[in-house]
Design a protein around this motif. Structure first.
Motif, PDB file in Angstrom:
ATOM      1  N   SER A   1       0.890  -1.357   0.020  1.00  0.00           N
ATOM      2  CA  SER A   1       0.124   0.044   0.108  1.00  0.00           C
ATOM      3  C   SER A   1       1.004   1.107  -0.054  1.00  0.00           C
ATOM      4  N   VAL A   2       0.121   2.420  -0.452  1.00  0.00           N
ATOM      5  CA  VAL A   2       1.347   3.652  -0.364  1.00  0.00           C
ATOM      6  C   VAL A   2       0.659   4.412   0.933  1.00  0.00           C
ATOM      7  N   ASP A   3       1.165   4.264   2.119  1.00  0.00           N
ATOM      8  CA  ASP A   3       0.767   4.963   3.357  1.00  0.00           C
ATOM      9  C   ASP A   3       1.524   6.369   3.313  1.00  0.00           C
ATOM     10  N   ASP A   4       2.767   6.284   2.562  1.00  0.00           N
ATOM     11  CA  ASP A   4       3.549   7.473   2.489  1.00  0.00           C
ATOM     12  C   ASP A   4       4.251   7.938   4.157  1.00  0.00           C
ATOM     13  N   TRP A   5       4.777   6.778   4.798  1.00  0.00           N
ATOM     14  CA  TRP A   5       5.126   6.946   5.982  1.00  0.00           C
ATOM     15  C   TRP A   5       6.678   7.353   6.037  1.00  0.00           C
ATOM     16  N   GLN A   6       7.095   8.298   5.858  1.00  0.00           N
ATOM     17  CA  GLN A   6       8.284   9.182   5.870  1.00  0.00           C
ATOM     18  C   GLN A   6       9.012   9.237   7.245  1.00  0.00           C
ATOM     19  N   ILE A   7       9.654   8.401   7.633  1.00  0.00           N
ATOM     20  CA  ILE A   7      10.588   8.541   8.763  1.00  0.00           C
ATOM     21  C   ILE A   7      11.845   8.057   8.785  1.00  0.00           C
ATOM     22  N   ALA A   8      12.938   8.725   9.318  1.00  0.00           N
ATOM     23  CA  ALA A   8      14.196   8.453   9.321  1.00  0.00           C
ATOM     24  C   ALA A   8      14.645   7.471  10.648  1.00  0.00           C
ATOM     25  N   ALA A   9      13.786   6.418  10.979  1.00  0.00           N
ATOM     26  CA  ALA A   9      14.035   5.521  12.032  1.00  0.00           C
ATOM     27  C   ALA A   9      13.167   4.585  11.642  1.00  0.00           C
ATOM     28  N   CYS A  10      13.557   3.215  12.293  1.00  0.00           N
ATOM     29  CA  CYS A  10      12.738   1.979  12.383  1.00  0.00           C
ATOM     30  C   CYS A  10      11.649   2.229  13.068  1.00  0.00           C
ATOM     31  N   PRO A  11      10.442   1.899  12.681  1.00  0.00           N
ATOM     32  CA  PRO A  11       9.203   1.809  13.584  1.00  0.00           C
ATOM     33  C   PRO A  11       9.189   0.587  14.502  1.00  0.00           C
ATOM     34  N   HIS A  12      10.017  -0.482  14.524  1.00  0.00           N
ATOM     35  CA  HIS A  12      10.008  -1.593  15.209  1.00  0.00           C
ATOM     36  C   HIS A  12       8.560  -2.125  15.100  1.00  0.00           C
ATOM     37  N   HIS A  13       7.773  -2.093  13.936  1.00  0.00           N
ATOM     38  CA  HIS A  13       6.372  -2.473  13.958  1.00  0.00           C
ATOM     39  C   HIS A  13       6.370  -3.231  12.741  1.00  0.00           C
ATOM     40  N   GLY A  14       6.493  -4.476  12.589  1.00  0.00           N
ATOM     41  CA  GLY A  14       6.355  -5.137  11.261  1.00  0.00           C
ATOM     42  C   GLY A  14       5.078  -5.683  10.862  1.00  0.00           C
ATOM     43  N   PRO A  15       4.832  -6.117   9.750  1.00  0.00           N
ATOM     44  CA  PRO A  15       3.675  -6.707   9.037  1.00  0.00           C
ATOM     45  C   PRO A  15       3.321  -8.103   9.403  1.00  0.00           C
ATOM     46  N   SER A  16       2.176  -8.608   9.022  1.00  0.00           N
ATOM     47  CA  SER A  16       1.854 -10.108   8.976  1.00  0.00           C
ATOM     48  C   SER A  16       1.356 -10.491   7.750  1.00  0.00           C
ATOM     49  N   LEU A  17       1.439 -11.823   7.631  1.00  0.00           N
ATOM     50  CA  LEU A  17       1.010 -12.507   6.259  1.00  0.00           C
ATOM     51  C   LEU A  17       0.353 -13.838   6.393  1.00  0.00           C
ATOM     52  N   ALA A  18      -0.641 -13.837   5.817  1.00  0.00           N
ATOM     53  CA  ALA A  18      -1.184 -15.436   5.772  1.00  0.00           C
ATOM     54  C   ALA A  18      -1.667 -15.492   4.399  1.00  0.00           C
ATOM     55  N   ILE A  19      -1.551 -16.783   3.978  1.00  0.00           N
ATOM     56  CA  ILE A  19      -2.041 -17.288   2.657  1.00  0.00           C
ATOM     57  C   ILE A  19      -3.042 -18.463   2.648  1.00  0.00           C
ATOM     58  N   SER A  20      -4.221 -18.035   2.175  1.00  0.00           N
ATOM     59  CA  SER A  20      -5.429 -19.124   2.275  1.00  0.00           C
ATOM     60  C   SER A  20      -5.076 -20.327   1.129  1.00  0.00           C
ATOM     61  N   SER A  21      -5.677 -21.285   1.359  1.00  0.00           N
ATOM     62  CA  SER A  21      -5.591 -22.342   0.486  1.00  0.00           C
ATOM     63  C   SER A  21      -5.970 -22.244  -1.065  1.00  0.00           C
ATOM     64  N   ASN A  22      -6.819 -21.008  -1.229  1.00  0.00           N
ATOM     65  CA  ASN A  22      -6.914 -20.723  -2.607  1.00  0.00           C
ATOM     66  C   ASN A  22      -5.799 -19.773  -3.028  1.00  0.00           C
ATOM     67  N   GLY A  23      -4.788 -19.365  -2.351  1.00  0.00           N
ATOM     68  CA  GLY A  23      -3.440 -18.546  -2.852  1.00  0.00           C
ATOM     69  C   GLY A  23      -3.985 -16.848  -2.437  1.00  0.00           C
ATOM     70  N   THR A  24      -5.123 -16.679  -1.676  1.00  0.00           N
ATOM     71  CA  THR A  24      -5.264 -15.288  -1.420  1.00  0.00           C
ATOM     72  C   THR A  24      -4.152 -15.101  -0.380  1.00  0.00           C
ATOM     73  N   TYR A  25      -3.489 -13.809  -0.627  1.00  0.00           N
ATOM     74  CA  TYR A  25      -2.562 -13.222   0.199  1.00  0.00           C
ATOM     75  C   TYR A  25      -3.440 -12.401   1.193  1.00  0.00           C
ATOM     76  N   HIS A  26      -3.272 -12.471   2.604  1.00  0.00           N
ATOM     77  CA  HIS A  26      -3.844 -11.410   3.646  1.00  0.00           C
ATOM     78  C   HIS A  26      -2.730 -10.764   4.436  1.00  0.00           C
ATOM     79  N   VAL A  27      -2.884  -9.582   4.521  1.00  0.00           N
ATOM     80  CA  VAL A  27      -1.705  -8.799   5.110  1.00  0.00           C
ATOM     81  C   VAL A  27      -2.267  -7.956   6.104  1.00  0.00           C
ATOM     82  N   THR A  28      -1.584  -7.714   7.328  1.00  0.00           N
ATOM     83  CA  THR A  28      -2.176  -6.743   8.377  1.00  0.00           C
ATOM     84  C   THR A  28      -0.824  -5.756   8.448  1.00  0.00           C
ATOM     85  N   TRP A  29      -1.119  -4.745   8.983  1.00  0.00           N
ATOM     86  CA  TRP A  29       0.368  -3.897   9.228  1.00  0.00           C
ATOM     87  C   TRP A  29      -0.197  -2.376   9.921  1.00  0.00           C
ATOM     88  N   PHE A  30       0.860  -1.984  10.538  1.00  0.00           N
ATOM     89  CA  PHE A  30       0.621  -0.694  11.315  1.00  0.00           C
ATOM     90  C   PHE A  30       1.283   0.490  10.439  1.00  0.00           C
TER      91      PHE A  30
END
Length: 195
Positions: free
Chosen positions: A72-101
């Motif tokens: 996605s295009v969130d446009d989070w411009q920051i000169a540091a690491c947020p220490h807050h990574g994403p999560s991913l799951a893939i359904s049996s039909n191949g659909t990607y599911h992503v959550t993030w902050f």
């Protein structure tokens, strides 16, 4: 972002190889396997101008990394690491599911998207959690009974474990109030146990 693939159950490993240069150095990486058993990784990338938004990468096989695609295009411009990574799951039909902050200019908070074309394109972002309660640490799981997301919130007095469940592939969700504590609470995870 480096990777290595063991062919003997982890007894030995080849030298690590670079998949993508210039990624966020501390954010958690999400990893899942598609229906063809190819690794898929979601990570916070550093795009032009120091923008730290998420990307997904499908491996061609266990030893060859593919091209990253922006989640996605969130446009989070920051000169540091947020220490807050994403999560991913893939359904049996191949659909990607992503959550993030994100705390970007385009949107702030926790979000969920899905992709039906191997991460090339994603659905519009769906906001999850109560933005007044500092929602954080989202985790998504695609299991045999559907899709589950969990995260934590703080209401000023208690840490709350909240979630959403979908039995129709992420088209609709039921909200879950799972637990609460006045004490410390770690990052939530969802697991499949006995189906």
């Amino acid at each position: 972002l480096f990777f290595a693939s063991s062919k003997d159950g982890g007894a030995s490993w080849p030298a690590a190889r670079m998949a993508v240069d210039n990624t966020c150095e501390c954010c958690r990486i999400g990893l899942a396997f598609d229906p063809s058993n190819r690794p898929v990784v979601v990570f916070r990338n550093i795009f032009e101008g120091g923008v730290r938004d998420h990307a997904v990468l499908l491996f061609r096989d266990a030893a060859v990394a593919g091209e990253p695609h922006r989640v996605s295009v969130d446009d989070w411009q920051i000169a540091a690491c947020p220490h807050h990574g994403p999560s991913l799951a893939i359904s049996s039909n191949g659909t990607y599911h992503v959550t993030w902050f994100t705390n970007g200019r385009a949107r702030k908070g926790l979000f969920y998207e899905q992709s039906h074309d191997g991460g090339k394109t994603f659905s519009p972002p769906l906001a999850i959690g109560d933005p007044r309660r500092s929602p954080s640490r989202p985790y998504v799981l695609a299991g045999p009974r559907g899709l589950t997301m969990v995260w934590k919130e703080f209401d000023g007095e208690q840490n709350r474990l909240r979630g959403m469940r979908s039995t129709d592939g992420g088209r609709s969700f039921e909200t879950l109030e799972i637990a609460a504590t006045a004490g410390a609470a770690d990052q939530p995870r969802a697991l499949v146990k006995g189906g």
